[in-house]
Structures are given as C-alpha cells and as structure tokens.
Design an enzyme around this catalytic site. Structure first.
Site, PDB file in Angstrom:
ATOM      1  N   CYS A  26       0.833  -1.200   0.000  1.00  0.00           N
ATOM      2  CA  CYS A  26       0.000   0.000   0.000  1.00  0.00           C
ATOM      3  C   CYS A  26       0.869   1.251   0.000  1.00  0.00           C
ATOM      4  CB  CYS A  26      -0.951  -0.005   1.191  1.00  0.00           C
ATOM      5  SG  CYS A  26      -0.143  -0.252   2.784  1.00  0.00           S
ATOM      6  N   HIS A  49      -1.569   7.398   6.959  1.00  0.00           N
ATOM      7  CA  HIS A  49      -1.180   6.138   7.592  1.00  0.00           C
ATOM      8  C   HIS A  49      -2.178   5.825   8.697  1.00  0.00           C
ATOM      9  CE1 HIS A  49       0.934   3.630  10.625  1.00  0.00           C
ATOM     10  NE2 HIS A  49       1.410   3.020   9.549  1.00  0.00           N
ATOM     11  N   HIS A  69      -1.584   0.706   7.553  1.00  0.00           N
ATOM     12  CA  HIS A  69      -2.028   0.720   6.157  1.00  0.00           C
ATOM     13  C   HIS A  69      -1.920   2.145   5.619  1.00  0.00           C
ATOM     14  CE1 HIS A  69      -4.205  -0.253   2.562  1.00  0.00           C
ATOM     15  NE2 HIS A  69      -5.184   0.595   2.852  1.00  0.00           N
TER      16      HIS A  69
END
Length: 854
Positions: A61, A477, A485
């Site tokens: 990601c 974040h 993630h």
C-alpha cells in the site's frame, strides 16, 4: 436498576468487541496483504475514464500511495512516459546504477502507460515492486516506510534522468528535470559558539516535527527557527541559534510529517496521534528570502509579544472560571450566585433536625442509641427514617401521611438569623460583585478572541500572499508504528474534487473526509506526508501528450455517435421519400421547387430561422402530412393567377391548375393542417410587425395555441421558449412605457399608463406565474413589480399617491387565477406584392435575432 445494568453490560460488550476487531485488523496488517481478483472480468472492468487503481501484491500500500500521488502530477507523468533510455546503455549497463535504475524506469513507464490507457479497473505493479524489493532488502511480510521509499524513488529517478541528461548535453551543465521539479534550496543563517555563519543547502522532502504543534504553520515556524534567535540580531554571542529561509522553492514541495518517535522506556517506536491541521492553500511568503526578511522578523516579534500577553490574559481568565483554593474549583460568577441564593432563602430559627423531631409523632422518633453521625450522614427522609437495625426500621415505619415533612419547613439550607437591613446590604454587594465578575470575564474573553484573530491575520495582507502552494496529495497512515495501512487523497485539478486512492479502490471523496482521516487526534489514522504544488505553475497540472489520448478517444466516440445518427436520419429520409409521391407535375420548375423544399425540411435550423415559417410545405413534410395534402399545396402555389408574369409562368400555372382539378375533394382533409400552418405564419408576423399592445394579445393566444400544436407532434408548433421570450419582452416594454406615462405627472398620460397596466399587463401576470413556472418569467414579473414599488416613499402629488395606492394591490396580487381576454384583432389584409415585401423584411429581421439560449 435492572434495565440500566443490562444497558451498561451491553455497551461494555460492544466496546470490547470493537477493541478486539481493531486489534485483529492491526495484527492482520503485519502479514502480507494480497488482493484476489474477481473471477468475473466485468467486475474488473474500468468504468468510463475513472482513474485506475493499483493491486496490493503483499503489503505494498505504501507503493500505491506514493506512485498514485506522483502519477497524478501531469508534469511528472509526462517526464516518465517520455523518458528514453540512453543509447549507450541499451545493450550493456555500464555500472550498478544503470543496471538497477534503467530497468526500473522501463517498468515505471509501463505501469504509467497502464494507468493512463488500461481498460481494467486496477493493474498489477508486481514487476516494478520486485526491483524495489532487492534495493530495500526486504521480504513480503515487512511493510515499507513511505518516507524511506519516496527518498529512494526520487534518488533512482534523479540518477536515471542524470544519465540521460549527460548523454544529451552540448557543452553545458546538464539539467536534471527531477531535481528541478522536487528539490529546493534554503539559506541557513545563525550563530554557533559565538561565531556567525551563513550557508545554502539543498532539500527534497522537508521534515517537520508534529509533536507539540496544532497546525502546519506552527510546524514550519519551529523548523525555520532553531535556538535563541535573539542572538542573531544583537551583539550577544553567548547563545546559539539559526534561521532558515527558502531561497528557491521547488514546483512540488513535499513535507514529511514526523509522526513516529522512539520510546526509550519501552524500547520501541510509537506513533504520535496528535491532531495537526493543514490548509488546502499554503502561503509560503513568510518563509521565503525573496521578500524582505525584516518584515517577517517584525511580524514574528509581534506574534511573540501577543502570545505572551495572551498567556497572561488566559491565566487571569482561568482565575475567574476556576475559583477556589481547594482541590475543587468553580466559576466565580456561580459562587456569587449561590451565595446570593442562600442569603435570599427564607430564614429559619431552629435546626431542621429539631423541627423534624418536634413535628413527628412520638412513635416515629429516633431511638436514643442512634448516633449523631448516622443522622448526619443519612439526613432526614420524607418516607423512611434510617435506624441502626432492621428491627428498628420496621418499628418506626409509618404511613406516608404520618411521616410527611411539615409544609412550612424549608427544603434548602437558609440563614437562621438575618435582618432585612443585613439582607439588603448583602444582596446589593453580591449583585454588584457578580456584575463586575461577568463584565471582567467578558472583557477578558473578548480580548483573547481579538488577539487570536490578530495573530491569525498577521500574514494575510497582500504582501504576504504572493507565493501560494496548493495541496495536491495527502498520504495517510492508519495503525501503529510497527504495523498499519497507507492510502492517499489526491486532488483532481480538472474536476475540482478530491479522490481517495486506496490500492484497487479509487473513489470520489471530500475535504471533510480528508480532514477526518488526515488531521488525526481521535483515531489511529493521520497524514504522514503532504505534497503541495506551486499554484501559479499551471504546467504541473495541465494536460500533456498522453492525456490527448482521452481527447482523441472522445472525439472518435463522438464521430461514431454522429455516424450512427446520420445513418438513422438517412433511413428516416428514405422512409419519408417513399411516402411522398414523385414530382406532382411534369414541369421542371415544380420539380426544382419541390427538391428545394424537401432539402429545407431535412435541415435543423435554430428556432428564429425555422423554415416552417417560410413555407407551408416544409411544415407539412416535417409533420408527415398525407401525400395528397403536400401535392395539393404545392400545386396551389404554382396555380395562383398572380404568378402569370410571362408565357412560361402561364404554362406552369395551367399545368398546376389541371392537376388540381384531378384531385377529388374527399381525398384531402386540409382543415387541421391549414389551421396549424396559418397559426405558424401568424406567429412570424406578430413578432415584429404589430405594436406592443397589439402584439401582446397575439402572443398570449399564440403561446396557448402553440402548446396545443406541440401536443399533437414535435413539429406541429414552434419553439416554445422563443414565443415565451417575445411575450416576456413585450410585457416588459409595455410596463416600461406605462411607468414612463405615470412619471410624466400629466393626468391623461397617467390614466393611459394605468389603463395599460390594468387591462393588459396585470391580467397577463398569472399566465407567466402558472405556466410551468419558468424562472425567466418569474424574474420578469418581479422586475415589473419592483419597477412600480420603487415609487413608494418618493415625494409625489397626492392624486398620484392615491392612484398608486389603489393600483399596487392589483399588481402585487399573488393569485394565479387566469382572467379572460377579448378575441385578438383580425390580421389586416394586404395585396400580394405588399405581403411579399413585408414577409421578406420580417424574415430578414428574424434571421438577425440571436438565439441567446432561447
């Protein structure tokens, strides 16, 4: 207590479940995240030109967030897609950089090309990610840091473009587009151990501390000033400090927000969840050396002075809001109010406990062994006097009527002895003190608000808003320091909206959603990286060569649509031709005229040039009238006796008359189409020929009859908005004329103006308000009413004032009752020659009337 306990238990369960779910989600993110493709390919199909997502191929990601943010910088996209590997490095890389960076550039170009033109909803970046894994020496289960990856990525891109720039240089120092796009310079000025220094440094991502600051400007101020700045501007060399000033700002300015710190006690990194606000437009004038440093320093000193004064005022205010010397504090104004309420209560002369004992029955008195402390703790009760044992409670229990407190006993504490004079003095003091405290508190709060506002506006003058940077992307974040993630919010500069890029998911978003996820402060999600772009450098976001693919695709799609429409029109025309008889007469002139009219019927002119007004046959053809009606109308045109100008015309006339005699009356029902065609021609005449008063009546009837024609078919009537426009203009002109007559002050003129208003305009207003409530009609009605209402309050003769007062209620009547009208006047008759001349003049005038959206 049962239902309350159940609700509390249920609430605890839900909180516990949510906590467990969050912990599980956090644990899951420590393992590779891989999105599986749907077996249905239509689920993976790109919708229109929606942005393409990136598949998560194992905790990637971080890769998706950074790449999407850079890809949506159109200048960066152009540089990557137009990059051609150096010719001398095509076959065999000369060094480790070429061996690593050039293959990555090829994969990045390929990935960008897919993001531009792929028909998939998302694409797989595995080939580019594999090259990065070797550089980071990481495995699938380790998630990368966005800041670290961005640094590495820009280094690689800089190296790749440097190789290309050195190959193409022609005796000049090569320019690296990556450096020019992302790197800037700042000047460091300061004192170190008594010695002044000054040097220039280059920067890429600019790091900012988050802890202890509320917004981005506070972070920048702290980053630009280190140590004791006062020593820079004085002869005192005992202290050290430095200032930073931007000397060259990059087109793309990236701020790295330091939201992670190492906890020495726990021996592990922790995330900072503090709230930090940042604006969509950031003005950097105060940090730039391009402007006067002295102006900024003066403003900084003023802000410092204001903040010191603000601290003093807040301390004073706190003493008013939290008054007292013990652990519990209360607002002083409340303390005074409570004291006033106590002093004003009804005084009592005996103890409430004694009164209660004296008034209660003998059987309900407390036993002698009951301790005073017990009485003091439990207090008197209206229904149940406590005792030291269950037996005693059962003995003293009495019915409600027997244990009720006497009505004359006060329920609240009150002074036992106070004179009227004492009460008067005390109430006066307390009232005055409370008013003084309220005024002081209000003054302090207003002063604090003014200072806050002054600080906020300190840099808002024109000289300090010359260097605007617009927020382009926010990398978010979610999670803790060791797991989480990433996703990105990116601004779509063409659609003026925010988009959320979350791996394969690309969705529309809002600034409110961005604030919630990025500012932090109440959940585990917060901004980690901010990307701003120079708002004056439009080349950063303007379309490039690749974007023209979309434009060309749209043009081609439009070409396909137009082709389909053209084929459908041709098929419709062929169908019309098959229904229309061949030339009704053998004369070439009749054939030629019919061909001309048929061509006009196939065109689509603007409403003011409607060919149906020029010829009834065009009207009949477009309305698919029966063949015999078209044939007869065309023959009547050539059979008119007024067309016998010469021998050739007379021969044509005779042929047409002969053909007309062959058409039987029962073959043609002209009534419906003749009425329709006549109304269409009347519309054309009334637009410009008649006076406003005559034209208004025609327009009123024409509008209604035209609606009836349109209800029978799309080509039966004229453009409704065009007639509405002329009706509206006619009313406005008449209203202005009537107002001018009223303003003249002459009795006859005033009466004439009011007659126009009462007999023509006022009856027409409901037509404009009822019929479909068109916005332009409503605005026109309001304009007419406002024109007459403007006379209110003006000085005028008493008789005019009386007439205006009598007339205005009729004009302002909001009812929509339609009033009747007289039949419109008959059209005047003209000779054929004069009619043709007037017809030509009117059609020429109509052709010059702009459509103006009508």
């Amino acid at each position: 207590s049962g239902p309350i306990s159940y609700q509390m238990m249920s609430l605890r369960c839900r909180v516990l479940e949510a906590s467990i779910a969050e912990n599980k989600a956090s644990l899951k993110r420590t393992h590779p995240e891989v999105w599986s493709d749907s077996p249905n390919p239509y689920d993976r199909k790109r919708q229109d030109n929606c942005p393409v997502g990136l598949k998560n191929v194992g905790n990637t990601c971080w890769f998706s967030a950074v790449i999407q943010s850079l890809f949506n910088l159109l200048e960066f996209r152009r540089l990557v897609l137009n990059f051609n590997p150096p010719a001398n490095a095509q076959d065999l890389p000369r060094n480790q950089k070429e061996h690593r960076n050039l293959p990555f550039m090829r994969e990045l170009r390929y990935l960008f090309a897919l993001l531009v033109g792929s028909k998939r909803k998302y694409v797989d970046p595995s080939r580019a990610v594999e090259i990065l894994k070797d550089a980071f020496k990481s495995n699938d289960s380790q998630q990368q840091d966005v800041s670290e990856f961005t640094h590495k990525l820009l280094d690689w891109l800089e190296d790749a473009f440097q190789i290309k720039a050195e190959e193409e240089r022609d005796g000049e120092k090569p320019k690296n587009p990556m450096v020019e796009l992302f790197y800037g310079r700042f000047l460091a000025v300061g004192v170190l151990e008594g010695k002044k220094f000054e040097n220039t440094e280059m920067f890429g991502q600019y790091p900012l501390q988050v802890n202890g600051f509320k917004d981005l400007h506070e972070c920048l101020e702290a980053a630009m000033i280190e140590g004791e700045i006062e020593s820079l501007h004085s002869e005192n060399s005992a202290k050290s400090g430095q200032e930073h000033w931007f000397t060259e700002l990059p087109p793309v300015l990236t701020f790295e927000l330091s939201r992670f710190e190492f906890n020495q006690a726990l021996g592990r990194p922790e995330k900072i969840h503090n709230k930090l606000e940042f604006p969509p437009i950031l003005y950097l004038d105060r940090y730039s050396i391009i402007l006067s440093k002295e102006i900024t320093r003066i403003k900084r000193d003023e802000i410092k002075r204001l903040k010191e004064y603000l601290t003093v005022l807040q301390q004073r205010l706190e003493r008013y809001l939290s008054y007292g010397s013990g652990p519990k504090r209360f607002p002083l104004v409340d303390v005074l109010q409570y004291a006033l309420e106590f002093a004003s209560s009804k005084p009592v002369c005996t103890s409430p406990v004694d009164d209660l004992g004296a008034s209660a029955p003998a059987s309900s008195m407390l036993p002698a062994q009951t301790s005073p402390s017990t009485i003091e703790q439990q207090g008197p009760s209206s229904s149940d006097v406590p005792s030291t044992s269950p037996v005693q409670r059962s003995v003293i229990h009495k019915p409600f009527t027997q244990s009720r407190i006497p009505p004359d006993l006060p329920m609240h504490p009150a002074p036992r002895h106070i004179t009227e004079e004492e009460l008067s003095v005390l109430e006066g003091c307390l009232h005055r003190w409370r008013t003084e405290v309220e005024n002081d508190t209000r003054d302090l709060q207003e002063s604090i608000s003014r200072i806050h506002r002054t600080i906020e506006l300190m840099y808002s003058d024109k000289t300090m808003v010359q260097v605007p940077y617009r927020l382009h992307a926010v990398l978010v974040h979610e999670g803790q320091a060791n797991a989480g993630h990433y996703w990105a919010y990116i601004y779509d500069h063409h659609q003026n909206r925010w988009m959320k890029y979350n791996d394969i998911s690309v969705t529309k978003s809002t600034w409110e959603e961005l604030e919630r996820d990025s500012f932090g402060g109440y959940r585990n999600a917060s901004a980690y990286c901010l990307m701003y772009i120079n708002d004056k450098e439009q080349y950063l976001i303007q379309g490039n060569i690749i974007d023209k693919i979309f434009e060309d695709n749209k043009r081609f799609e439009k070409e396909l649509e137009e082709w389909d429409v053209e084929l459908a029109q041709k098929a419709q025309q062929e169908k019309l031709l098959s229904q229309i008889p061949r030339a009704p007469a053998p004369s070439p002139a009749i054939k030629l005229e019919y061909t001309r009219l048929l061509k006009l019927a196939q065109e689509d002119p603007p409403p003011e040039c409607d060919y149906r007004l020029r010829h009834a046959i065009v009207y009949f053809i477009q309305n698919q009238a029966p063949k015999k009606i078209i044939e007869r109308t065309l023959l009547e045109q050539f059979g008119d006796h007024n067309l016998s100008f010469d021998e050739r015309c007379r021969n044509i006339m005779k042929v047409a008359q002969a053909k007309l005699e062959m058409i039987k009356p029962d073959e043609v029902n002209m009534e419906e189409y003749e009425v329709s065609a006549t109304w269409m021609l009347h519309l054309m005449f009334l637009f410009l020929y008649f006076s406003y008063m005559e034209a208004l009546l025609y327009l009123i009837y024409a509008y209604q009859n035209n609606k009836e024609l349109l209800s029978k078919g799309p080509y039966r009537g004229h453009d409704e908005e065009l007639i509405s426009h002329y009706r509206r203009e006619c009313l406005l002109k008449l209203n202005e004329h009537a107002a001018a007559l009223f303003e003249s002050g002459d009795d006859q003129e005033v009466n004439n103006g009011l007659i126009i208003m009462n007999e023509l305009i006022v009856p027409c207003l409901p037509l404009l308000l009822v019929d479909e409530m068109e916005e332009k009609d409503i605005v026109a009605v309001e304009d007419m009413r406002n024109r007459w209402c403007s006379y209110l309050g003006q000085e005028m003769e008493p008789n005019l004032q009386e007439k205006l007062t009598d007339f205005l209620p009729k004009l302002l009547d909001c009812s929509t009752e339609i009033k009747g009208f007289n039949d419109p006047p008959k059209l005047p008759s003209y000779s054929t020659h004069e009619l043709c001349e007037r017809y030509a003049r009117i059609m020429l005038s109509l052709s010059r009337t702009p459509a103006d959206g009508r």
